[in-house]
Design an enzyme around this catalytic site. Structure first.
Site, mmCIF file in Angstrom:
data_model
loop_
_atom_site.group_PDB
_atom_site.id
_atom_site.type_symbol
_atom_site.label_atom_id
_atom_site.label_comp_id
_atom_site.label_asym_id
_atom_site.label_seq_id
_atom_site.Cartn_x
_atom_site.Cartn_y
_atom_site.Cartn_z
ATOM 1 N N ILE A 1 0.968 18.869 40.177
ATOM 2 C CA ILE A 1 0.725 20.401 40.774
ATOM 3 C C ILE A 1 1.502 21.321 39.927
ATOM 4 O O ILE A 1 2.729 21.029 40.017
ATOM 5 C CB ILE A 1 0.988 20.011 42.302
ATOM 6 N N SER A 2 0.968 22.496 39.372
ATOM 7 C CA SER A 2 1.849 23.136 38.689
ATOM 8 C C SER A 2 2.901 23.959 39.355
ATOM 9 O O SER A 2 2.910 24.047 40.641
ATOM 10 C CB SER A 2 0.921 24.136 37.834
ATOM 11 N N LYS A 3 3.924 24.343 38.660
ATOM 12 C CA LYS A 3 5.059 25.148 39.037
ATOM 13 C C LYS A 3 4.356 26.305 39.823
ATOM 14 O O LYS A 3 3.401 26.963 39.165
ATOM 15 C CB LYS A 3 5.757 25.727 37.982
#
Length: 223
Positions: A66-68
């Site tokens: 899950i991206s930053k």
């Protein structure tokens, strides 16, 4: 049952304040990220302290992330989304980015090649009443289920070694694609505006370093 205790709400407020200091100015985007409980998309409570760190990506199923929060905000702001725009997202992952786009009023079509993530995330988005259209596939050569349909915006959340021409054919004239391009470890974020049907009419902006899992072909049906 999914909950949103006060500590998470406080962490989100702080996250949004940090995003604003980092240059995120899109009001609807900030409101969406303020509203949306990120913990619903990464329910490992051991990661509580990391969920709202704007520079922390978190591992999820199928060796994906899950991206930053900053990366989500940066890519979405580059996309210049307006309500009711059709947006194709390549790489559904946890569904967090999908939900952000839905909160901004976009009509979202999202594609995931990992069958485990596809099933889990499609069910989660439905349970949260987000009207995203979810598909299993890779989008390198278009989306067979939506053949002939074109999008106002395309957001790619995995790194391509080169610009997939199949995606550009799915973009409306005047539309924008935001995509990381380059070999893993040295990707650059590109925003390409399709000002005409021929490639020499496209405006390609290179806007900084990017770090994404690779964009792969085919569907992965691993249990």
């Amino acid at each position: 049952m999914l909950t949103d205790p006060p500590k998470y709400q406080a962490w989100r407020r702080r996250m949004v304040e940090q995003l604003m200091k980092r240059g995120i100015t899109d009001t609807r985007l900030l409101q969406a990220m303020q509203k949306l409980p990120r913990q619903w998309f990464c329910p490992d409570t051991l990661l509580d302290t990391l969920l709202y760190d704007i520079d922390c990506a978190i591992q999820i199923d199928c060796n994906q992330t899950i991206s930053k929060p900053y990366t989500v905000a940066w890519q979405t702001q580059l996309l210049k989304v307006s309500p009711s725009m059709t947006v194709l997202e390549v790489g559904t992952g946890s569904g967090y980015q999908t939900a952000v786009l839905c909160e901004m009023g976009a009509r979202v079509y999202t594609v995931e090649r990992q069958s485990v993530l596809f099933r889990k995330t499609k069910a989660l988005l439905a349970s949260l009443h987000y009207p995203a259209h979810c598909f299993l596939g890779d989008c390198f050569n278009g989306l067979p289920e939506m053949r002939g349909f074109k999008y106002d915006r395309i957001l790619v959340t995995c790194g391509a070694t080169e610009l997939p021409m199949g995606l550009m054919q799915m973009l409306n004239t005047g539309g924008i694609i935001v995509i990381p391009i380059g070999p893993e470890g040295s990707q650059k974020m590109h925003r390409i505006t399709k000002n005409g049907e021929t490639q020499d009419e496209w405006l390609d902006e290179t806007l900084g370093d990017a770090y994404f899992v690779p964009m792969l072909e085919g569907r992965n049906f691993t249990k």
